[in-house]
Design an enzyme around this catalytic site. Structure first.
Site, PDB file in Angstrom:
ATOM      1  N   CYS A   1       3.998  25.387  11.804  1.00  0.00           N
ATOM      2  CA  CYS A   1       3.572  25.818  10.463  1.00  0.00           C
ATOM      3  C   CYS A   1       3.310  27.312  10.433  1.00  0.00           C
ATOM      4  O   CYS A   1       3.612  27.992   9.441  1.00  0.00           O
ATOM      5  CB  CYS A   1       2.289  25.104  10.056  1.00  0.00           C
ATOM      6  SG  CYS A   1       2.485  23.346   9.875  1.00  0.00           S
TER       7      CYS A   1
ATOM      8  N   ASP B   1      11.893  25.447 -16.759  1.00  0.00           N
ATOM      9  CA  ASP B   1      11.586  24.335 -17.674  1.00  0.00           C
ATOM     10  C   ASP B   1      10.609  23.340 -17.052  1.00  0.00           C
ATOM     11  O   ASP B   1      10.363  22.277 -17.612  1.00  0.00           O
ATOM     12  CB  ASP B   1      12.881  23.614 -18.096  1.00  0.00           C
ATOM     13  CG  ASP B   1      13.674  23.099 -16.885  1.00  0.00           C
ATOM     14  OD1 ASP B   1      13.188  23.255 -15.731  1.00  0.00           O
ATOM     15  OD2 ASP B   1      14.755  22.530 -17.082  1.00  0.00           O
TER      16      ASP B   1
HETATM   17  C1  BEZ Z   1       3.244  22.226  13.955  1.00  0.00           C
HETATM   18  O1  BEZ Z   1       3.137  22.847  12.898  1.00  0.00           O
HETATM   19  O2  BEZ Z   1       3.448  22.792  15.008  1.00  0.00           O
HETATM   20  C2  BEZ Z   1       3.165  20.726  13.966  1.00  0.00           C
HETATM   21  C3  BEZ Z   1       2.333  20.080  13.063  1.00  0.00           C
HETATM   22  C4  BEZ Z   1       2.267  18.703  13.084  1.00  0.00           C
HETATM   23  C5  BEZ Z   1       3.044  17.989  13.986  1.00  0.00           C
HETATM   24  C6  BEZ Z   1       3.883  18.640  14.849  1.00  0.00           C
HETATM   25  C7  BEZ Z   1       3.936  20.027  14.842  1.00  0.00           C
END
Ligand code: BEZ
Length: 221
Positions: A46, A138
């Site tokens: 992430c 929209d």
């Molecule tokens: C990550 O962002 O590294 C991750 C998050 C949840 C599960 C696996 C990886």
């Protein structure tokens, strides 16, 4: 089965975010929008994704697309995590250039069908998958892509798709495999030869195929 279909009006949800409480449609105004979800704050994949999204935020701006992320933690966590993200980009002094929705009760994750049942937190609660929703001016859903939590997205592909969505919203064309802006486009099957000739002054070329059917029609815009 929760979830949204292409063409559905995107819910005008209210949520707490790192820029305060928002109503989604007001946040979008008359812009295109992209909402991308994340499984959890302070997780490695992430962090690389948010950092990439921050680095290329001007590309979204150029296309008139407002960005908003979502993760299932609190605003306070999001604010702290944002600092890590910007430090990861070696831009520790800058703020993350888009807000993050705090979906700590998983209300939106459930409403929008974003949970990944294979990935759970320490308490055994499902994490959010990596959803991408692109919403048109929209307020209708134009694209959704759902990746599992274990696979990071390709933001170049997301920009490419937005270019295609914005082009095909304006012109009666479709974009072929691996299309990039500037490449030839395809005339949509519902247009007659006469309509295509009138609409595309640069001409339409048809590729011959064994069936003899004239459906592989290209034009240059
Ligand atoms: C990550 O962002 O590294 C991750 C998050 C949840 C599960 C696996 C990886």
């Amino acid at each position: 089965m929760p979830g949204l279909l292409l063409g559905d009006e995107f819910p005008n949800f209210e949520a707490e975010t790192t820029i305060g409480r928002i109503k989604f449609h007001d946040f979008l105004g008359s812009s295109w929008g992209i909402l991308f979800s994340h499984p959890k704050d302070f997780t490695p994949v992430c962090t690389t994704e948010l950092a990439c999204a921050a680095r290329i935020s001007d590309e979204f701006k150029k296309r008139g697309v407002k960005m908003i992320a979502l993760s299932i933690d609190s605003v306070e966590d999001h604010r702290n995590w944002s600092k890590d993200v910007m430090a990861f980009n070696s831009e520790a002094e800058s703020a993350l250039p888009f807000p993050i929705i705090a979906d700590d009760k998983r209300v939106l994750a459930v409403q929008l069908g974003m949970l990944d049942p294979d990935e759970r937190d320490k308490e055994g609660m499902a994490l959010t998958a990596r959803c991408v929703f692109v919403v048109g001016p929209d307020k209708k859903l134009k694209l959704s892509i759902l990746y599992p939590a274990t696979t990071g997205r390709n933001f170049d592909e997301i920009l490419r798709v937005i270019d295609s969505l914005q082009l095909t919203a304006q012109k009666k064309v479709a974009t072929p495999v691996d299309w990039k802006p500037g490449d030839k486009v395809m005339v949509i099957p519902s247009l007659s030869e006469a309509e295509a000739a009138a609409l595309f002054p640069n001409g339409v070329t048809t590729q011959d195929v064994p069936s003899g059917k004239k459906y592989l029609r290209y034009t240059k815009l």
